[in-house]
Design a protein around this motif. Structure first.
Motif, mmCIF file in Angstrom:
data_model
loop_
_atom_site.group_PDB
_atom_site.id
_atom_site.type_symbol
_atom_site.label_atom_id
_atom_site.label_comp_id
_atom_site.label_asym_id
_atom_site.label_seq_id
_atom_site.Cartn_x
_atom_site.Cartn_y
_atom_site.Cartn_z
ATOM 1 N N GLY A 65 41.881 12.066 54.297
ATOM 2 C CA GLY A 65 42.966 12.640 53.507
ATOM 3 C C GLY A 65 43.793 11.578 52.808
ATOM 4 O O GLY A 65 44.218 11.763 51.663
ATOM 5 N N THR A 66 44.013 10.445 53.482
ATOM 6 C CA THR A 66 44.790 9.354 52.889
ATOM 7 C C THR A 66 44.096 8.788 51.660
ATOM 8 O O THR A 66 44.717 8.599 50.602
ATOM 9 C CB THR A 66 45.005 8.228 53.936
ATOM 10 N N SER A 198 49.528 -0.350 50.928
ATOM 11 C CA SER A 198 48.340 -0.305 51.771
ATOM 12 C C SER A 198 48.094 1.113 52.261
ATOM 13 O O SER A 198 48.959 1.984 52.190
ATOM 14 C CB SER A 198 48.525 -1.240 52.966
ATOM 15 N N ALA A 199 46.884 1.334 52.783
ATOM 16 C CA ALA A 199 46.546 2.642 53.324
ATOM 17 C C ALA A 199 47.440 2.976 54.517
ATOM 18 O O ALA A 199 47.824 4.138 54.718
ATOM 19 C CB ALA A 199 45.070 2.669 53.739
ATOM 20 N N GLY A 206 52.886 9.740 54.720
ATOM 21 C CA GLY A 206 52.414 11.094 54.977
ATOM 22 C C GLY A 206 53.143 11.721 56.160
ATOM 23 O O GLY A 206 53.591 12.877 56.083
ATOM 24 N N PHE A 207 53.283 10.968 57.248
ATOM 25 C CA PHE A 207 54.025 11.472 58.411
ATOM 26 C C PHE A 207 55.490 11.699 58.058
ATOM 27 O O PHE A 207 56.098 12.692 58.479
ATOM 28 C CB PHE A 207 53.916 10.485 59.580
ATOM 29 N N LYS A 208 56.057 10.767 57.285
ATOM 30 C CA LYS A 208 57.456 10.896 56.887
ATOM 31 C C LYS A 208 57.650 12.129 56.005
ATOM 32 O O LYS A 208 58.648 12.852 56.132
ATOM 33 C CB LYS A 208 57.889 9.631 56.120
ATOM 34 N N TYR A 209 56.678 12.395 55.130
ATOM 35 C CA TYR A 209 56.750 13.559 54.249
ATOM 36 C C TYR A 209 56.749 14.847 55.067
ATOM 37 O O TYR A 209 57.567 15.747 54.841
ATOM 38 C CB TYR A 209 55.562 13.542 53.284
ATOM 39 N N GLU A 335 53.180 18.712 47.431
ATOM 40 C CA GLU A 335 53.038 17.846 46.267
ATOM 41 C C GLU A 335 51.631 17.257 46.210
ATOM 42 O O GLU A 335 51.049 16.905 47.244
ATOM 43 C CB GLU A 335 54.080 16.725 46.338
ATOM 44 N N ALA A 336 51.091 17.168 45.000
ATOM 45 C CA ALA A 336 49.685 16.790 44.816
ATOM 46 C C ALA A 336 49.328 15.472 45.499
ATOM 47 O O ALA A 336 48.261 15.338 46.100
ATOM 48 C CB ALA A 336 49.367 16.694 43.317
ATOM 49 N N GLU A 337 50.250 14.509 45.460
ATOM 50 C CA GLU A 337 49.948 13.186 46.016
ATOM 51 C C GLU A 337 49.966 13.161 47.543
ATOM 52 O O GLU A 337 49.625 12.147 48.153
ATOM 53 C CB GLU A 337 50.915 12.138 45.472
ATOM 54 N N TYR A 338 50.351 14.308 48.171
ATOM 55 C CA TYR A 338 50.399 14.355 49.629
ATOM 56 C C TYR A 338 49.421 15.373 50.230
ATOM 57 O O TYR A 338 49.391 15.549 51.453
ATOM 58 C CB TYR A 338 51.812 14.701 50.108
ATOM 59 N N ILE A 339 48.626 16.052 49.396
ATOM 60 C CA ILE A 339 47.742 17.108 49.897
ATOM 61 C C ILE A 339 46.757 16.570 50.925
ATOM 62 O O ILE A 339 46.564 17.147 51.996
ATOM 63 C CB ILE A 339 46.986 17.788 48.731
ATOM 64 N N GLY A 340 46.115 15.453 50.616
ATOM 65 C CA GLY A 340 45.109 14.899 51.514
ATOM 66 C C GLY A 340 45.691 14.521 52.858
ATOM 67 O O GLY A 340 45.140 14.861 53.913
ATOM 68 N N ARG A 341 46.823 13.822 52.846
ATOM 69 C CA ARG A 341 47.434 13.380 54.101
ATOM 70 C C ARG A 341 48.006 14.552 54.901
ATOM 71 O O ARG A 341 47.921 14.567 56.136
ATOM 72 C CB ARG A 341 48.525 12.347 53.810
ATOM 73 N N THR A 342 48.568 15.544 54.201
ATOM 74 C CA THR A 342 49.079 16.718 54.894
ATOM 75 C C THR A 342 47.950 17.437 55.626
ATOM 76 O O THR A 342 48.066 17.805 56.803
ATOM 77 C CB THR A 342 49.748 17.685 53.898
#
Length: 400
Positions: A65-66, A198-199, A206-209, A335-342
Protein backbone atom coordinates in the motif's frame (compact mmCIF):
# COMPACT_ATOMS: atom_id res chain seq x y z
CA UNK A 1 -25.00 3.57 -15.01
CA UNK A 2 -24.65 4.08 -18.77
CA UNK A 3 -22.02 6.75 -18.11
CA UNK A 4 -20.08 4.24 -16.00
CA UNK A 5 -19.97 1.71 -18.82
CA UNK A 6 -18.61 4.42 -21.09
CA UNK A 7 -15.78 5.12 -18.65
CA UNK A 8 -12.58 3.70 -20.14
CA UNK A 9 -10.78 3.32 -16.80
CA UNK A 10 -13.67 1.41 -15.23
CA UNK A 11 -13.95 -0.95 -18.21
CA UNK A 12 -10.20 -1.65 -18.32
CA UNK A 13 -9.84 -2.13 -14.55
CA UNK A 14 -12.94 -4.35 -14.48
CA UNK A 15 -11.73 -6.37 -17.46
CA UNK A 16 -8.34 -6.90 -15.85
CA UNK A 17 -10.03 -7.94 -12.58
CA UNK A 18 -12.10 -10.53 -14.41
CA UNK A 19 -9.01 -11.99 -16.07
CA UNK A 20 -7.17 -12.02 -12.75
CA UNK A 21 -10.06 -13.79 -11.01
CA UNK A 22 -10.12 -16.37 -13.79
CA UNK A 23 -6.39 -16.90 -13.39
CA UNK A 24 -6.60 -17.10 -9.59
CA UNK A 25 -9.24 -19.84 -9.66
CA UNK A 26 -7.44 -21.84 -12.34
CA UNK A 27 -4.28 -21.53 -10.24
CA UNK A 28 -5.99 -22.40 -6.96
CA UNK A 29 -7.69 -25.56 -8.23
CA UNK A 30 -4.73 -26.73 -10.32
CA UNK A 31 -2.29 -26.36 -7.43
CA UNK A 32 -4.71 -27.93 -4.95
CA UNK A 33 -5.26 -31.04 -7.06
CA UNK A 34 -1.61 -31.30 -8.07
CA UNK A 35 -0.34 -31.03 -4.48
CA UNK A 36 -2.86 -33.62 -3.31
CA UNK A 37 -1.62 -35.96 -6.04
CA UNK A 38 2.03 -35.38 -5.16
CA UNK A 39 1.58 -35.77 -1.38
CA UNK A 40 -1.04 -38.53 -1.36
CA UNK A 41 -3.72 -36.17 0.03
CA UNK A 42 -1.54 -34.84 2.83
CA UNK A 43 -3.67 -32.31 4.81
CA UNK A 44 -0.55 -30.48 6.03
CA UNK A 45 0.55 -29.74 2.47
CA UNK A 46 -2.95 -28.54 1.57
CA UNK A 47 -3.16 -26.29 4.64
CA UNK A 48 0.29 -24.88 3.79
CA UNK A 49 -1.09 -23.79 0.41
CA UNK A 50 -3.80 -21.77 2.19
CA UNK A 51 -1.33 -20.35 4.71
CA UNK A 52 1.01 -19.20 1.93
CA UNK A 53 -1.89 -17.38 0.30
CA UNK A 54 -2.80 -15.37 3.42
CA UNK A 55 0.61 -14.86 5.02
CA UNK A 56 1.77 -12.26 2.44
CA UNK A 57 -1.26 -10.15 3.35
CA UNK A 58 0.22 -9.60 6.81
CA UNK A 59 3.78 -9.14 5.59
CA UNK A 60 3.26 -7.09 2.42
CA UNK A 61 -0.10 -5.33 2.78
CA UNK A 62 1.34 -2.18 4.38
CA UNK A 63 4.47 -2.29 2.22
CA UNK A 64 2.43 -2.75 -0.97
CA UNK A 65 0.00 0.00 0.00
CA UNK A 66 2.86 2.40 0.78
CA UNK A 67 4.55 1.89 -2.57
CA UNK A 68 1.21 1.98 -4.38
CA UNK A 69 0.84 5.52 -3.02
CA UNK A 70 4.37 6.40 -4.20
CA UNK A 71 4.36 4.81 -7.65
CA UNK A 72 2.41 5.66 -10.79
CA UNK A 73 -0.68 3.37 -10.59
CA UNK A 74 -0.77 2.43 -14.27
CA UNK A 75 2.84 1.24 -14.23
CA UNK A 76 2.23 -0.66 -10.99
CA UNK A 77 -0.73 -2.71 -12.28
CA UNK A 78 0.93 -3.42 -15.63
CA UNK A 79 4.19 -4.45 -14.00
CA UNK A 80 2.33 -6.57 -11.44
CA UNK A 81 0.48 -8.67 -14.01
CA UNK A 82 3.60 -8.94 -16.17
CA UNK A 83 5.58 -10.23 -13.21
CA UNK A 84 2.80 -12.72 -12.39
CA UNK A 85 2.79 -13.93 -16.00
CA UNK A 86 6.53 -14.53 -16.30
CA UNK A 87 6.78 -16.04 -12.82
CA UNK A 88 4.47 -18.82 -14.04
CA UNK A 89 6.96 -19.66 -16.80
CA UNK A 90 9.76 -19.91 -14.25
CA UNK A 91 7.65 -22.22 -12.12
CA UNK A 92 6.82 -24.32 -15.17
CA UNK A 93 10.55 -24.65 -15.90
CA UNK A 94 11.29 -25.79 -12.34
CA UNK A 95 8.48 -28.35 -12.48
CA UNK A 96 9.89 -29.68 -15.74
CA UNK A 97 13.15 -30.34 -13.86
CA UNK A 98 11.24 -32.28 -11.19
CA UNK A 99 11.04 -29.58 -8.51
CA UNK A 100 7.30 -29.95 -7.94
CA UNK A 101 7.47 -27.94 -4.69
CA UNK A 102 7.91 -24.85 -6.88
CA UNK A 103 4.10 -24.73 -7.21
CA UNK A 104 3.95 -23.23 -3.71
CA UNK A 105 5.90 -20.24 -5.06
CA UNK A 106 3.08 -19.50 -7.51
CA UNK A 107 0.70 -18.77 -4.63
CA UNK A 108 3.27 -16.66 -2.75
CA UNK A 109 4.23 -14.53 -5.77
CA UNK A 110 0.61 -13.92 -6.75
CA UNK A 111 -0.34 -12.95 -3.19
CA UNK A 112 2.60 -10.54 -2.88
CA UNK A 113 1.94 -8.88 -6.25
CA UNK A 114 -1.74 -8.38 -5.38
CA UNK A 115 -0.77 -6.32 -2.32
CA UNK A 116 0.77 -3.76 -4.70
CA UNK A 117 -1.71 -3.90 -7.59
CA UNK A 118 -5.03 -3.89 -5.68
CA UNK A 119 -4.46 -0.51 -3.97
CA UNK A 120 -3.27 0.88 -7.31
CA UNK A 121 -6.57 -0.17 -8.93
CA UNK A 122 -8.45 1.69 -6.19
CA UNK A 123 -6.32 4.77 -6.80
CA UNK A 124 -7.17 4.62 -10.52
CA UNK A 125 -10.88 4.46 -9.74
CA UNK A 126 -10.50 7.34 -7.28
CA UNK A 127 -8.85 9.54 -9.90
CA UNK A 128 -10.96 8.68 -12.94
CA UNK A 129 -14.50 7.78 -11.81
CA UNK A 130 -16.94 10.49 -10.68
CA UNK A 131 -17.80 10.06 -6.98
CA UNK A 132 -21.51 9.53 -7.70
CA UNK A 133 -20.68 6.36 -9.66
CA UNK A 134 -18.23 4.81 -7.19
CA UNK A 135 -20.93 2.90 -5.28
CA UNK A 136 -22.30 1.43 -8.51
CA UNK A 137 -18.80 0.50 -9.68
CA UNK A 138 -18.02 -1.27 -6.40
CA UNK A 139 -21.39 -3.05 -6.49
CA UNK A 140 -20.76 -4.36 -10.01
CA UNK A 141 -17.29 -5.51 -8.99
CA UNK A 142 -18.73 -7.25 -5.91
CA UNK A 143 -21.30 -9.08 -8.04
CA UNK A 144 -18.68 -10.33 -10.47
CA UNK A 145 -16.41 -11.48 -7.64
CA UNK A 146 -19.35 -13.35 -6.11
CA UNK A 147 -19.99 -14.97 -9.48
CA UNK A 148 -16.44 -16.30 -9.47
CA UNK A 149 -16.89 -17.50 -5.88
CA UNK A 150 -19.71 -19.70 -7.16
CA UNK A 151 -18.35 -20.81 -10.53
CA UNK A 152 -14.59 -20.29 -10.08
CA UNK A 153 -13.93 -23.71 -8.52
CA UNK A 154 -15.87 -25.37 -11.35
CA UNK A 155 -13.84 -23.50 -13.97
CA UNK A 156 -10.53 -24.29 -12.27
CA UNK A 157 -11.36 -27.97 -11.81
CA UNK A 158 -12.48 -28.27 -15.46
CA UNK A 159 -9.29 -26.67 -16.82
CA UNK A 160 -7.06 -28.89 -14.69
CA UNK A 161 -8.95 -32.09 -15.48
CA UNK A 162 -8.91 -31.35 -19.21
CA UNK A 163 -5.44 -29.83 -19.61
CA UNK A 164 -3.34 -30.98 -16.66
CA UNK A 165 -0.90 -28.87 -14.63
CA UNK A 166 1.54 -27.71 -17.29
CA UNK A 167 -1.15 -26.58 -19.71
CA UNK A 168 -2.98 -24.88 -16.84
CA UNK A 169 0.18 -22.90 -16.03
CA UNK A 170 0.53 -21.88 -19.69
CA UNK A 171 -3.11 -20.73 -19.55
CA UNK A 172 -2.19 -18.65 -16.49
CA UNK A 173 0.63 -16.99 -18.43
CA UNK A 174 -1.74 -16.09 -21.28
CA UNK A 175 -4.37 -14.72 -18.88
CA UNK A 176 -2.00 -12.54 -16.85
CA UNK A 177 -0.10 -11.21 -19.87
CA UNK A 178 -3.44 -10.33 -21.51
CA UNK A 179 -4.46 -8.43 -18.36
CA UNK A 180 -1.15 -6.53 -18.48
CA UNK A 181 -1.64 -5.66 -22.16
CA UNK A 182 -5.16 -4.26 -21.78
CA UNK A 183 -4.00 -2.14 -18.83
CA UNK A 184 -1.45 -0.48 -21.09
CA UNK A 185 -4.45 1.48 -22.42
CA UNK A 186 -5.06 3.08 -19.03
CA UNK A 187 -4.38 6.82 -18.92
CA UNK A 188 -1.11 7.83 -17.30
CA UNK A 189 -1.31 9.98 -14.23
CA UNK A 190 1.34 12.64 -14.01
CA UNK A 191 1.89 14.01 -10.54
CA UNK A 192 3.40 17.36 -9.82
CA UNK A 193 7.02 16.78 -9.02
CA UNK A 194 7.44 16.98 -5.27
CA UNK A 195 10.29 15.70 -3.20
CA UNK A 196 9.32 12.44 -1.54
CA UNK A 197 10.69 11.18 1.72
CA UNK A 198 11.62 7.61 2.54
CA UNK A 199 9.16 4.74 2.54
CA UNK A 200 9.47 4.58 6.33
CA UNK A 201 8.42 8.19 6.64
CA UNK A 202 5.48 7.46 4.32
CA UNK A 203 4.38 4.59 6.57
CA UNK A 204 4.59 6.88 9.62
CA UNK A 205 2.49 9.46 7.77
CA UNK A 206 -0.06 6.73 6.97
CA UNK A 207 -0.47 5.84 10.65
CA UNK A 208 -0.62 9.52 11.55
CA UNK A 209 -3.30 10.08 8.89
CA UNK A 210 -5.48 7.23 10.21
CA UNK A 211 -5.04 8.29 13.85
CA UNK A 212 -6.10 11.80 12.86
CA UNK A 213 -9.37 10.62 11.31
CA UNK A 214 -12.15 9.67 13.73
CA UNK A 215 -13.98 7.54 11.18
CA UNK A 216 -10.89 5.61 10.14
CA UNK A 217 -10.06 4.76 13.76
CA UNK A 218 -13.62 3.51 14.29
CA UNK A 219 -13.52 1.49 11.07
CA UNK A 220 -10.20 -0.06 12.06
CA UNK A 221 -11.64 -1.14 15.42
CA UNK A 222 -14.77 -2.44 13.71
CA UNK A 223 -12.74 -4.50 11.25
CA UNK A 224 -10.68 -6.03 14.07
CA UNK A 225 -13.75 -7.00 16.13
CA UNK A 226 -15.62 -8.28 13.07
CA UNK A 227 -12.57 -10.29 12.07
CA UNK A 228 -12.51 -12.02 15.45
CA UNK A 229 -16.23 -12.87 15.12
CA UNK A 230 -15.79 -14.24 11.59
CA UNK A 231 -12.70 -16.18 12.65
CA UNK A 232 -14.57 -17.89 15.51
CA UNK A 233 -17.37 -19.23 13.33
CA UNK A 234 -15.55 -19.93 10.06
CA UNK A 235 -13.73 -23.13 11.16
CA UNK A 236 -16.87 -24.37 12.94
CA UNK A 237 -19.24 -24.29 9.95
CA UNK A 238 -18.53 -27.92 9.16
CA UNK A 239 -19.44 -28.95 12.75
CA UNK A 240 -22.74 -27.08 12.53
CA UNK A 241 -23.49 -28.97 9.31
CA UNK A 242 -22.70 -32.33 10.89
CA UNK A 243 -23.95 -31.89 14.48
CA UNK A 244 -26.98 -29.65 14.02
CA UNK A 245 -28.17 -30.71 10.55
CA UNK A 246 -26.94 -34.29 10.59
CA UNK A 247 -25.41 -33.98 7.13
CA UNK A 248 -22.03 -35.31 5.89
CA UNK A 249 -19.10 -32.90 6.05
CA UNK A 250 -19.00 -32.65 2.23
CA UNK A 251 -22.32 -30.79 2.35
CA UNK A 252 -20.52 -27.68 3.62
CA UNK A 253 -19.76 -26.71 0.00
CA UNK A 254 -23.46 -26.23 -0.78
CA UNK A 255 -23.93 -23.83 2.11
CA UNK A 256 -20.81 -21.94 1.01
CA UNK A 257 -22.36 -21.73 -2.47
CA UNK A 258 -25.56 -20.36 -0.90
CA UNK A 259 -23.54 -17.53 0.60
CA UNK A 260 -21.93 -16.91 -2.79
CA UNK A 261 -25.39 -16.61 -4.37
CA UNK A 262 -26.35 -14.15 -1.66
CA UNK A 263 -23.24 -12.06 -2.37
CA UNK A 264 -24.15 -12.03 -6.06
CA UNK A 265 -27.68 -10.83 -5.26
CA UNK A 266 -26.39 -8.30 -2.73
CA UNK A 267 -23.76 -6.92 -5.08
CA UNK A 268 -26.35 -6.49 -7.83
CA UNK A 269 -28.79 -4.73 -5.48
CA UNK A 270 -25.99 -2.52 -4.15
CA UNK A 271 -25.09 -1.48 -7.70
CA UNK A 272 -28.71 -0.64 -8.55
CA UNK A 273 -29.45 1.22 -5.31
CA UNK A 274 -25.98 2.71 -4.83
CA UNK A 275 -27.28 6.29 -4.49
CA UNK A 276 -29.77 5.31 -1.78
CA UNK A 277 -27.07 3.34 0.05
CA UNK A 278 -24.72 6.33 -0.15
CA UNK A 279 -27.35 8.55 1.49
CA UNK A 280 -28.15 6.03 4.23
CA UNK A 281 -24.73 4.59 5.12
CA UNK A 282 -25.42 4.47 8.86
CA UNK A 283 -28.68 2.55 8.40
CA UNK A 284 -27.04 0.09 6.02
CA UNK A 285 -24.01 -0.53 8.25
CA UNK A 286 -26.03 -0.86 11.45
CA UNK A 287 -28.68 -3.12 9.93
CA UNK A 288 -25.95 -5.26 8.38
CA UNK A 289 -24.25 -5.81 11.74
CA UNK A 290 -27.56 -6.59 13.45
CA UNK A 291 -28.44 -9.01 10.65
CA UNK A 292 -25.06 -10.74 10.99
CA UNK A 293 -25.59 -11.16 14.73
CA UNK A 294 -29.06 -12.66 14.29
CA UNK A 295 -27.96 -14.90 11.40
CA UNK A 296 -25.06 -16.23 13.49
CA UNK A 297 -27.44 -17.35 16.23
CA UNK A 298 -29.97 -18.77 13.74
CA UNK A 299 -27.24 -20.87 12.09
CA UNK A 300 -26.21 -22.62 15.29
CA UNK A 301 -29.82 -23.13 16.47
CA UNK A 302 -31.23 -24.35 13.16
CA UNK A 303 -31.85 -28.06 12.61
CA UNK A 304 -33.37 -27.53 9.15
CA UNK A 305 -31.07 -27.35 6.09
CA UNK A 306 -33.44 -24.99 4.27
CA UNK A 307 -33.39 -22.50 7.17
CA UNK A 308 -29.60 -22.72 7.46
CA UNK A 309 -29.17 -22.30 3.70
CA UNK A 310 -31.52 -19.30 3.70
CA UNK A 311 -29.57 -17.75 6.57
CA UNK A 312 -26.31 -18.20 4.66
CA UNK A 313 -27.84 -16.63 1.56
CA UNK A 314 -29.02 -13.62 3.59
CA UNK A 315 -25.54 -13.46 5.15
CA UNK A 316 -24.08 -13.21 1.63
CA UNK A 317 -26.47 -10.38 0.74
CA UNK A 318 -25.58 -8.37 3.86
CA UNK A 319 -21.87 -9.08 3.40
CA UNK A 320 -22.03 -7.62 -0.11
CA UNK A 321 -23.73 -4.46 1.19
CA UNK A 322 -21.13 -4.14 3.95
CA UNK A 323 -18.20 -4.48 1.55
CA UNK A 324 -19.73 -2.11 -0.99
CA UNK A 325 -20.30 0.59 1.64
CA UNK A 326 -16.79 0.43 3.04
CA UNK A 327 -15.05 -0.02 -0.32
CA UNK A 328 -16.95 2.99 -1.61
CA UNK A 329 -16.01 5.03 1.47
CA UNK A 330 -12.33 4.15 1.04
CA UNK A 331 -12.30 5.12 -2.62
CA UNK A 332 -14.42 8.27 -2.35
CA UNK A 333 -13.50 9.75 0.99
CA UNK A 334 -9.87 8.83 1.71
CA UNK A 335 -7.42 11.22 0.08
CA UNK A 336 -5.89 9.69 -3.05
CA UNK A 337 -2.32 9.84 -1.75
CA UNK A 338 -3.28 7.79 1.33
CA UNK A 339 -5.49 5.06 -0.21
CA UNK A 340 -2.74 2.45 -0.40
CA UNK A 341 -1.48 2.97 3.14
CA UNK A 342 -4.99 3.15 4.59
CA UNK A 343 -5.85 -0.17 2.97
CA UNK A 344 -2.48 -1.59 4.03
CA UNK A 345 -3.07 -0.74 7.68
CA UNK A 346 -6.78 -1.54 8.08
CA UNK A 347 -7.10 -4.79 6.09
CA UNK A 348 -4.45 -6.68 8.12
CA UNK A 349 -6.51 -5.83 11.22
CA UNK A 350 -9.41 -7.78 9.71
CA UNK A 351 -7.12 -10.68 8.82
CA UNK A 352 -5.46 -10.54 12.24
CA UNK A 353 -8.86 -10.64 13.91
CA UNK A 354 -9.84 -13.65 11.83
CA UNK A 355 -6.60 -15.40 12.77
CA UNK A 356 -7.18 -14.65 16.46
CA UNK A 357 -10.77 -15.86 16.26
CA UNK A 358 -9.98 -19.05 14.37
CA UNK A 359 -7.21 -20.02 16.81
CA UNK A 360 -9.53 -19.53 19.79
CA UNK A 361 -12.64 -21.19 18.31
CA UNK A 362 -11.51 -24.75 19.08
CA UNK A 363 -10.66 -23.78 22.66
CA UNK A 364 -14.11 -22.20 23.16
CA UNK A 365 -15.92 -25.28 21.82
CA UNK A 366 -13.81 -27.66 23.92
CA UNK A 367 -14.17 -25.62 27.11
CA UNK A 368 -17.83 -24.64 26.71
CA UNK A 369 -19.81 -25.75 23.63
CA UNK A 370 -20.57 -25.00 19.99
CA UNK A 371 -23.54 -22.75 20.77
CA UNK A 372 -21.43 -20.56 23.08
CA UNK A 373 -18.83 -20.02 20.36
CA UNK A 374 -21.50 -18.74 17.96
CA UNK A 375 -23.12 -16.66 20.71
CA UNK A 376 -19.79 -14.97 21.49
CA UNK A 377 -19.33 -14.23 17.78
CA UNK A 378 -22.85 -12.75 17.59
CA UNK A 379 -22.25 -10.53 20.64
CA UNK A 380 -18.95 -9.27 19.18
CA UNK A 381 -20.69 -8.45 15.90
CA UNK A 382 -23.55 -6.62 17.61
CA UNK A 383 -21.08 -4.66 19.75
CA UNK A 384 -19.79 -3.02 16.57
CA UNK A 385 -23.07 -1.09 16.34
CA UNK A 386 -21.77 1.04 19.23
CA UNK A 387 -18.95 2.14 16.92
CA UNK A 388 -21.25 2.81 13.95
CA UNK A 389 -23.23 5.25 16.10
CA UNK A 390 -20.08 7.36 16.43
CA UNK A 391 -19.27 7.43 12.71
CA UNK A 392 -19.48 10.91 11.19
CA UNK A 393 -21.19 10.01 7.91
CA UNK A 394 -22.64 13.43 7.18
CA UNK A 395 -19.21 14.77 6.17
CA UNK A 396 -17.78 14.72 2.68
CA UNK A 397 -14.50 13.36 3.93
CA UNK A 398 -13.38 11.06 6.70
CA UNK A 399 -11.78 13.90 8.58
CA UNK A 400 -12.83 14.64 12.12
Amino acid sequence: MNSLFKNRVFLIVQGADLLQQMGIWIRNMALLFYIMEQTNNNPTAVSMLTALEYLPIFVFSLIGGTFADRWEPKKTVVLGDTLSAFSTLLILLLISFGVWQAVFAATVISAIVSQFSQPSSSILLKKHIPSEYVGTAVGINQSLMALFTIFGPVLGAFVYSQLGLKSSIIALFIIFITAAIIQLFLPSYREKKTEKGSAISDIKEGFKYIMGQTNLKLIAAMFLISGVAIGITQPLDVFVIMERLGLPKESVQWFAASEGVGMLIGGTLAAVFSKWIDRHKRIVITSTLISWGIITVVEVLSIWPILTGSARTLSGVTTAFFEVVFSGMMIKEVEAEYIGRTNGIIMPLLMGGMLLGSTSSGFIVNQINLFSAYLIAAILTLSCTILTDRLKLDKKTLAY
